[in-house]
Scaffold this active site. Structure first.
Site, PDB file in Angstrom:
ATOM      1  N   GLY A  86     150.509  12.604  22.468  1.00 45.39           N
ATOM      2  CA  GLY A  86     150.767  11.178  22.829  1.00 45.39           C
ATOM      3  C   GLY A  86     151.894  10.912  22.838  1.00 45.39           C
ATOM      4  O   GLY A  86     152.681  11.541  23.437  1.00 45.39           O
ATOM      5  N   SER A  87     151.902   9.718  22.907  1.00 49.13           N
ATOM      6  CA  SER A  87     153.441   8.745  24.109  1.00 49.13           C
ATOM      7  C   SER A  87     154.387   8.868  23.018  1.00 49.13           C
ATOM      8  O   SER A  87     155.564   9.885  23.293  1.00 49.13           O
ATOM      9  CB  SER A  87     152.757   7.364  23.739  1.00 49.13           C
ATOM     10  OG  SER A  87     152.906   6.515  22.295  1.00 49.13           O
ATOM     11  N   HIS A 119     133.890  29.440  -5.923  1.00 47.02           N
ATOM     12  CA  HIS A 119     132.749  28.548  -5.567  1.00 47.02           C
ATOM     13  C   HIS A 119     131.704  28.090  -5.526  1.00 47.02           C
ATOM     14  O   HIS A 119     131.726  27.519  -6.533  1.00 47.02           O
ATOM     15  CB  HIS A 119     132.792  29.294  -4.187  1.00 47.02           C
ATOM     16  CG  HIS A 119     132.053  28.287  -2.556  1.00 47.02           C
ATOM     17  ND1 HIS A 119     131.058  28.590  -1.728  1.00 47.02           N
ATOM     18  CD2 HIS A 119     132.073  26.954  -3.131  1.00 47.02           C
ATOM     19  CE1 HIS A 119     131.230  27.491  -1.022  1.00 47.02           C
ATOM     20  NE2 HIS A 119     131.438  26.296  -1.465  1.00 47.02           N
ATOM     21  N   GLU A 165     142.738  18.148  17.787  1.00 44.91           N
ATOM     22  CA  GLU A 165     143.430  17.770  17.250  1.00 44.91           C
ATOM     23  C   GLU A 165     143.242  19.230  15.852  1.00 44.91           C
ATOM     24  O   GLU A 165     143.429  20.631  15.860  1.00 44.91           O
ATOM     25  CB  GLU A 165     144.065  17.210  15.861  1.00 44.91           C
ATOM     26  CG  GLU A 165     145.456  16.220  17.389  1.00 44.91           C
ATOM     27  CD  GLU A 165     143.871  15.176  17.708  1.00 44.91           C
ATOM     28  OE1 GLU A 165     145.285  13.312  18.400  1.00 44.91           O
ATOM     29  OE2 GLU A 165     142.909  15.138  18.147  1.00 44.91           O
ATOM     30  N   HIS A 180     149.651  13.586  17.194  1.00 47.32           N
ATOM     31  CA  HIS A 180     150.183  13.049  17.705  1.00 47.32           C
ATOM     32  C   HIS A 180     150.194  11.855  16.290  1.00 47.32           C
ATOM     33  O   HIS A 180     148.866  11.318  16.214  1.00 47.32           O
ATOM     34  CB  HIS A 180     149.406  12.191  18.466  1.00 47.32           C
ATOM     35  CG  HIS A 180     149.387  10.901  19.124  1.00 47.32           C
ATOM     36  ND1 HIS A 180     150.839  10.311  18.947  1.00 47.32           N
ATOM     37  CD2 HIS A 180     148.583   9.283  19.443  1.00 47.32           C
ATOM     38  CE1 HIS A 180     150.888   9.166  19.660  1.00 47.32           C
ATOM     39  NE2 HIS A 180     149.328   8.696  20.028  1.00 47.32           N
ATOM     40  N   GLU A 199     154.754  12.011  20.905  1.00 50.30           N
ATOM     41  CA  GLU A 199     155.453  13.311  21.564  1.00 50.30           C
ATOM     42  C   GLU A 199     156.038  13.117  23.462  1.00 50.30           C
ATOM     43  O   GLU A 199     156.885  14.675  23.166  1.00 50.30           O
ATOM     44  CB  GLU A 199     154.031  14.048  21.563  1.00 50.30           C
ATOM     45  CG  GLU A 199     152.661  14.139  19.933  1.00 50.30           C
ATOM     46  CD  GLU A 199     152.945  12.902  19.308  1.00 50.30           C
ATOM     47  OE1 GLU A 199     152.948  12.546  18.226  1.00 50.30           O
ATOM     48  OE2 GLU A 199     152.279  11.947  20.465  1.00 50.30           O
ATOM     49  N   GLY A 234     136.420  27.442   4.345  1.00 48.79           N
ATOM     50  CA  GLY A 234     135.277  27.573   4.468  1.00 48.79           C
ATOM     51  C   GLY A 234     134.937  25.422   5.104  1.00 48.79           C
ATOM     52  O   GLY A 234     133.611  25.880   5.191  1.00 48.79           O
TER      53      GLY A 234
END
Length: 526
Positions: free
Chosen positions: A25-26, A280, A47, A70, A28, A400
């Site tokens: 993004g800007s 789990h 992402e 970002h 970065e 998971g």
């Protein structure tokens, strides 16, 4: 005076972090300016896929990977995938852009308020430098913390810092190295060896760290020396032992009571490179049978501290395996023949049984193929058919959380040049990381995706039965054609009508990524 950006780029280059997985993004862009020629930027379209690809790449290479996100929005999008990286103890260095310093307090657009807290408690360390001159040191800390903890770290950097002068002391960071030694002490090693040698019926439980640390073959030698049964730890994300070896008993069930039942009759359970245990399903009972002692060896101090039972030694499992191989007097037991693979069943109707799919993979692909698996409803079918005897043969979403499979397969393939890589992906999970197909096409990643389409979230249907919720809504996903989706992203795709056609397609040479869709019958995870 060099800039913060120049010193930081040189530090990353010296540390070998020259492949950057990101979606910029800007905030970065100033970090990405003037990247040295040896750097490679791997663009992901979401992402979550970015972090999943970096996770697979770092696991395959055994080195930390650099991720560029970002601000708060991009970091938030990656957090689901981050859970898998944390559970697999993947060392990722996440660098996120922050607004310019004067704009953070007023909360200007794209300011990440209290950025270090955003990713906690998932990351092992998070920070934002107090001033521009501290950026190179903080970046080094992020890298070293990721290596030492084997866990993702997070650094938020205001984007005006990159242009600032680094300061007189900044170059000192370039030559830094941080290591650790984790061999057990002499007395610790002696006591451990004595307890293992004295056990009448020892059992071995191996975690994903065994494969991640390159101890796969050493674990086989130790198991054959002990001569007792071997299990993979519950919720396994890597395969630490050949799954058809005569001593292997499979992956432990992820419930308290069934784990305890598995250990009945064993006086010692030695757990190497795994938490104790990642349960789990809530199936309560005694942690251990009466008369059973458990000893855990792990480098993960937090896993050792939180275990509810047994003794723990925080040490390098590799050093312990080496110690035991040297001190145990008993000769290695002959391995015997590996267990044969049963013939796969056929499904009724037009669908292909998942076991037929996995039999085709086993028969048609090279023995050193690495599989990235995210088809959770077919786990039992997978282990019945596969014959995996090489290190690095199996990757699974460690926490998971769906979305690792497709991006992870791309990352593993990028990190394993020359080795065949196959993603075995269910239609329910594919949608979570589908944009990774575009990255695979752009980089011409040599990768085969076998897409199992059954039109439903099969694992959730199974859980609905376990939890007494057979009529839960939102479990069916009809109408998805991944051949058309893949081609839209630039990946050639075919539909396999049956197991025979799948075998023929697998035998065809491929130049770059490809996707094969197979309509499969619904099965259960166990």
């Amino acid at each position: 005076m060099p800039s913060v950006r120049r010193v930081s780029h040189e530090f990353l280059e010296r540390q070998g972090l020259t492949t950057v997985f990101g979606n910029p993004g800007s905030n970065e862009l100033p970090f990405l300016a003037d990247l040295p020629d040896g750097f490679r930027y791997v663009l992901g379209l979401h992402e979550g896929a970015v972090l999943g690809m970096a996770d697979g790449y770092a696991q395959a290479t055994g080195r930390p990977a650099l991720v560029n996100l970002h601000a708060a929005s991009g970091s938030g999008n990656a957090m689901g995938a981050l859970t898998n990286a944390v559970a697999s103890r993947t060392p990722l260095v996440i660098v996120a852009g922050q607004q310019v310093r004067p704009a953070i307090g007023p909360e200007a657009n794209l300011a990440s308020v209290d950025a270090p807290s955003l990713m906690k408690p998932l990351v092992g360390w998070a920070g934002e430098p107090a001033c521009a001159e501290d950026v190179p040191r903080a970046l080094a800390q992020a890298v070293f913390e990721a290596r030492l903890q084997r866990r993702p770290t997070y650094l938020s950097v205001p984007y005006d810092d990159w242009e600032a002068e680094a300061g007189d002391n900044s170059l000192a960071v370039l030559d830094r190295e941080v290591g650790r030694g984790a061999a057990p002490g002499a007395e610790q090693g002696r006591r451990l060896a004595e307890r293992v040698a004295a056990a009448r019926r020892p059992a071995l439980v191996l975690g994903g760290d065994i494969d991640a640390d390159g101890l796969f073959d050493d674990a086989v030698r130790l198991a054959e020396r002990l001569g007792g049964p071997v299990w993979a730890a519950p919720s396994q994300f890597r395969l630490p032992f050949p799954n058809r070896h005569p001593l292997f008993r499979g992956v432990l069930p992820a419930g308290i009571a069934p784990v305890s039942e598995a250990f009945e009759g064993h006086d010692l359970v030695l757990v190497l490179g795994a938490p104790v245990f990642r349960y789990h399903e809530y199936l309560p009972g005694r942690y251990l049978p009466e008369g059973t002692r458990l000893i855990q060896v792990t480098e993960d101090a937090a896993a050792a501290a939180r275990a509810p039972m047994g003794e723990a030694l925080v040490a390098d499992p590799g050093a312990v395996v080496d110690l035991l191989l040297k001190t145990l007097d008993a000769p290695a037991s002959p391995a015997g023949d590996f267990r044969p693979v049963p013939g796969p069943p056929t499904a009724e109707g037009a669908e292909t049984h998942p076991e037929e799919v996995f039999a085709a993979l086993r028969d048609e692909l090279p023995d050193d193929t690495a599989y990235v698996v995210e088809s959770t409803s077919t786990s039992a079918a997978w282990w019945r058919q596969m014959d995996l005897r090489r290190p690095g043969s199996y990757y699974f979403p460690a926490a998971g959380g769906l979305g690792f499979g497709l991006p992870g397969a791309v990352g593993v393939a990028m990190g394993s040049p020359g080795r065949p890589v196959v993603g075995v992906i269910g239609d329910g999970s594919a949608n979570y990381g589908i944009t990774a197909l575009w990255t695979a096409a752009q980089h011409r990643v040599p990768l085969t995706i076998v897409l199992l389409r059954n039109g439903t979230y099969g694992a959730l249907r199974w859980f609905g039965g376990l939890l007494g919720v057979p009529d839960a809504p939102g479990l069916d996903i009809p109408g998805l054609d991944f051949t058309r989706i893949a081609e839209g992203y630039g990946v050639p795709a075919r539909q396999a009508g049956d197991a025979g056609e799948l075998r023929a397609l697998l035998a065809e040479p491929a130049d770059g990524p490809r996707l094969i869709q197979v309509d499969t019958a619904l099965t259960t995870p166990s």
